[in-house]
Motif scaffolding. Structure first.
Motif, PDB file in Angstrom:
ATOM      1  N   PHE A  32       0.863  -1.186   0.000  1.00  0.00           N
ATOM      2  CA  PHE A  32       0.000   0.000   0.000  1.00  0.00           C
ATOM      3  C   PHE A  32       0.894   1.228   0.000  1.00  0.00           C
ATOM      4  O   PHE A  32       2.007   1.227   0.525  1.00  0.00           O
ATOM      5  N   GLU A  33       0.372   2.256  -0.633  1.00  0.00           N
ATOM      6  CA  GLU A  33       1.033   3.558  -0.583  1.00  0.00           C
ATOM      7  C   GLU A  33      -0.089   4.594  -0.635  1.00  0.00           C
ATOM      8  O   GLU A  33      -0.840   4.662  -1.607  1.00  0.00           O
ATOM      9  N   VAL A  34      -0.218   5.349   0.447  1.00  0.00           N
ATOM     10  CA  VAL A  34      -1.260   6.373   0.514  1.00  0.00           C
ATOM     11  C   VAL A  34      -0.959   7.433  -0.550  1.00  0.00           C
ATOM     12  O   VAL A  34       0.179   7.885  -0.688  1.00  0.00           O
ATOM     13  N   ASP A  35      -1.985   7.804  -1.288  1.00  0.00           N
ATOM     14  CA  ASP A  35      -1.860   8.862  -2.284  1.00  0.00           C
ATOM     15  C   ASP A  35      -1.170  10.078  -1.642  1.00  0.00           C
ATOM     16  O   ASP A  35      -1.657  10.624  -0.661  1.00  0.00           O
ATOM     17  N   PRO A  36      -0.013  10.497  -2.173  1.00  0.00           N
ATOM     18  CA  PRO A  36       0.738  11.599  -1.543  1.00  0.00           C
ATOM     19  C   PRO A  36      -0.076  12.879  -1.394  1.00  0.00           C
ATOM     20  O   PRO A  36       0.116  13.619  -0.431  1.00  0.00           O
ATOM     21  N   LYS A  37      -1.003  13.117  -2.337  1.00  0.00           N
ATOM     22  CA  LYS A  37      -1.834  14.332  -2.233  1.00  0.00           C
ATOM     23  C   LYS A  37      -2.719  14.261  -0.984  1.00  0.00           C
ATOM     24  O   LYS A  37      -2.920  15.245  -0.291  1.00  0.00           O
ATOM     25  N   ALA A  38      -3.232  13.057  -0.693  1.00  0.00           N
ATOM     26  CA  ALA A  38      -4.071  12.876   0.497  1.00  0.00           C
ATOM     27  C   ALA A  38      -3.241  13.058   1.764  1.00  0.00           C
ATOM     28  O   ALA A  38      -3.719  13.612   2.760  1.00  0.00           O
ATOM     29  N   LEU A  39      -1.996  12.600   1.700  1.00  0.00           N
ATOM     30  CA  LEU A  39      -1.113  12.731   2.864  1.00  0.00           C
ATOM     31  C   LEU A  39      -0.815  14.202   3.148  1.00  0.00           C
ATOM     32  O   LEU A  39      -0.875  14.650   4.299  1.00  0.00           O
ATOM     33  N   ILE A  40      -0.553  14.956   2.101  1.00  0.00           N
ATOM     34  CA  ILE A  40      -0.283  16.392   2.272  1.00  0.00           C
ATOM     35  C   ILE A  40      -1.520  17.093   2.830  1.00  0.00           C
ATOM     36  O   ILE A  40      -1.438  17.900   3.755  1.00  0.00           O
ATOM     37  N   ALA A  41      -2.689  16.739   2.266  1.00  0.00           N
ATOM     38  CA  ALA A  41      -3.935  17.355   2.744  1.00  0.00           C
ATOM     39  C   ALA A  41      -4.182  17.012   4.210  1.00  0.00           C
ATOM     40  O   ALA A  41      -4.650  17.851   4.985  1.00  0.00           O
ATOM     41  N   ALA A  42      -3.840  15.785   4.606  1.00  0.00           N
ATOM     42  CA  ALA A  42      -4.055  15.367   5.997  1.00  0.00           C
ATOM     43  C   ALA A  42      -3.142  16.144   6.942  1.00  0.00           C
ATOM     44  O   ALA A  42      -3.555  16.549   8.026  1.00  0.00           O
ATOM     45  N   HIS A  43      -1.893  16.348   6.523  1.00  0.00           N
ATOM     46  CA  HIS A  43      -0.974  17.129   7.357  1.00  0.00           C
ATOM     47  C   HIS A  43      -1.475  18.568   7.496  1.00  0.00           C
ATOM     48  O   HIS A  43      -1.403  19.158   8.574  1.00  0.00           O
ATOM     49  N   ARG A  44      -2.003  19.113   6.398  1.00  0.00           N
ATOM     50  CA  ARG A  44      -2.513  20.484   6.448  1.00  0.00           C
ATOM     51  C   ARG A  44      -3.730  20.539   7.384  1.00  0.00           C
ATOM     52  O   ARG A  44      -3.833  21.421   8.242  1.00  0.00           O
ATOM     53  N   ALA A  45      -4.638  19.579   7.236  1.00  0.00           N
ATOM     54  CA  ALA A  45      -5.839  19.547   8.088  1.00  0.00           C
ATOM     55  C   ALA A  45      -5.440  19.393   9.552  1.00  0.00           C
ATOM     56  O   ALA A  45      -6.053  19.990  10.437  1.00  0.00           O
ATOM     57  N   ALA A  46      -4.399  18.612   9.801  1.00  0.00           N
ATOM     58  CA  ALA A  46      -3.950  18.404  11.181  1.00  0.00           C
ATOM     59  C   ALA A  46      -3.496  19.729  11.781  1.00  0.00           C
ATOM     60  O   ALA A  46      -3.847  20.061  12.918  1.00  0.00           O
ATOM     61  N   ARG A  47      -2.742  20.502  11.001  1.00  0.00           N
ATOM     62  CA  ARG A  47      -2.290  21.812  11.495  1.00  0.00           C
ATOM     63  C   ARG A  47      -3.471  22.724  11.773  1.00  0.00           C
ATOM     64  O   ARG A  47      -3.489  23.449  12.765  1.00  0.00           O
ATOM     65  N   GLU A  48      -4.468  22.663  10.899  1.00  0.00           N
ATOM     66  CA  GLU A  48      -5.594  23.596  11.021  1.00  0.00           C
ATOM     67  C   GLU A  48      -6.563  23.210  12.131  1.00  0.00           C
ATOM     68  O   GLU A  48      -7.223  24.073  12.707  1.00  0.00           O
ATOM     69  N   THR A  49      -6.653  21.914  12.420  1.00  0.00           N
ATOM     70  CA  THR A  49      -7.662  21.468  13.386  1.00  0.00           C
ATOM     71  C   THR A  49      -7.059  21.135  14.742  1.00  0.00           C
ATOM     72  O   THR A  49      -7.798  20.888  15.698  1.00  0.00           O
ATOM     73  N   GLY A  50      -5.728  21.104  14.824  1.00  0.00           N
ATOM     74  CA  GLY A  50      -5.113  20.719  16.087  1.00  0.00           C
ATOM     75  C   GLY A  50      -5.101  19.212  16.307  1.00  0.00           C
ATOM     76  O   GLY A  50      -4.677  18.727  17.340  1.00  0.00           O
ATOM     77  N   ARG A  51      -5.590  18.476  15.304  1.00  0.00           N
ATOM     78  CA  ARG A  51      -5.509  17.018  15.388  1.00  0.00           C
ATOM     79  C   ARG A  51      -4.122  16.582  14.957  1.00  0.00           C
ATOM     80  O   ARG A  51      -3.356  17.375  14.413  1.00  0.00           O
ATOM     81  N   GLU A  52      -3.832  15.305  15.160  1.00  0.00           N
ATOM     82  CA  GLU A  52      -2.580  14.795  14.619  1.00  0.00           C
ATOM     83  C   GLU A  52      -2.841  13.594  13.732  1.00  0.00           C
ATOM     84  O   GLU A  52      -3.890  12.952  13.824  1.00  0.00           O
ATOM     85  N   LEU A  53      -1.870  13.335  12.901  1.00  0.00           N
ATOM     86  CA  LEU A  53      -1.928  12.146  12.065  1.00  0.00           C
ATOM     87  C   LEU A  53      -1.455  10.989  12.940  1.00  0.00           C
ATOM     88  O   LEU A  53      -0.281  10.922  13.315  1.00  0.00           O
ATOM     89  N   ILE A  54      -2.383  10.104  13.303  1.00  0.00           N
ATOM     90  CA  ILE A  54      -2.031   8.969  14.170  1.00  0.00           C
ATOM     91  C   ILE A  54      -1.237   7.941  13.389  1.00  0.00           C
ATOM     92  O   ILE A  54      -0.249   7.396  13.880  1.00  0.00           O
ATOM     93  N   GLY A  55      -1.669   7.690  12.165  1.00  0.00           N
ATOM     94  CA  GLY A  55      -0.964   6.727  11.319  1.00  0.00           C
ATOM     95  C   GLY A  55      -1.890   6.182  10.261  1.00  0.00           C
ATOM     96  O   GLY A  55      -3.054   6.561  10.177  1.00  0.00           O
ATOM     97  N   PRO A  56      -1.367   5.277   9.428  1.00  0.00           N
ATOM     98  CA  PRO A  56      -2.172   4.725   8.337  1.00  0.00           C
ATOM     99  C   PRO A  56      -2.904   3.441   8.753  1.00  0.00           C
ATOM    100  O   PRO A  56      -2.521   2.766   9.706  1.00  0.00           O
ATOM    101  N   TYR A  57      -3.963   3.143   8.025  1.00  0.00           N
ATOM    102  CA  TYR A  57      -4.529   1.787   8.095  1.00  0.00           C
ATOM    103  C   TYR A  57      -4.394   1.167   6.719  1.00  0.00           C
ATOM    104  O   TYR A  57      -4.304   1.883   5.715  1.00  0.00           O
ATOM    105  N   HIS A  58      -4.296  -0.142   6.669  1.00  0.00           N
ATOM    106  CA  HIS A  58      -4.326  -0.831   5.383  1.00  0.00           C
ATOM    107  C   HIS A  58      -4.773  -2.262   5.605  1.00  0.00           C
ATOM    108  O   HIS A  58      -4.810  -2.741   6.736  1.00  0.00           O
ATOM    109  N   SER A  59      -5.137  -2.915   4.510  1.00  0.00           N
ATOM    110  CA  SER A  59      -5.633  -4.284   4.617  1.00  0.00           C
ATOM    111  C   SER A  59      -4.590  -5.266   4.105  1.00  0.00           C
ATOM    112  O   SER A  59      -3.704  -4.901   3.325  1.00  0.00           O
TER     113      SER A  59
END
Ligand SMILES: [Zn+2]
Length: 142
Positions: free
Chosen positions: A57-84
């Protein structure tokens, strides 16, 4: 140490694993953590852009960047990935271990969902720390 996650979120991740079969599904867990307890507040499904999606698995890099940005804006953190794991295994593969060590993802929690043609199994959580994964308990979040 525990990963607390909504039953509905776990069900959604299991459904994604079944839908992606025989490929791996993947996504990101967002939330907070303190003193050995991780709380998932949002699950973001992502495209698996790996060249061999049935084995990697490889998370779409655009989604990863968006998640980091959302984390900064919301005060949340990126806990980690899930995959099957479409081979039905619920533990990190040798490839997962090698990739995590190379990428230096210390402190990330990974959620792995076993899935086969017969359906999905119970997801398992692992903390990557000091070069290896160690199992975390999963607790239902109220
Ligand atoms: Zn894996």
């Amino acid at each position: 140490m525990t990963l607390a996650i909504d039953g509905a979120d776990l069900a959604a991740i299991r459904a994604a694993a079944v839908a992606a079969y025989p490929h791996e599904c993947c996504g990101l867990l967002m939330g907070r953590h303190e003193a050995g307890a991780w709380m998932v507040e949002e699950v973001i499904a992502c495209a698996n852009v790996a060249i061999e999606p049935a084995r990697r698995f490889e998370v779409d890099p655009k989604a990863l960047i968006a998640a980091h940005r959302a984390a900064r804006e919301t005060g949340r953190e990126l806990i980690g990935p899930y995959h099957s794991h479409p081979n039905g295994h619920d533990r990190p593969s040798d490839h997962d271990r090698a990739w995590a060590a190379e990428a230096g993802v210390d402190g990330e929690v990974w959620l792995i969902v076993p899935v086969t043609q017969a359906g999905s199994g119970a997801p398992q959580a692992y903390l990557f720390e000091a070069g290896d994964f160690r199992a975390l308990a999963i607790a239902a979040r109220a």
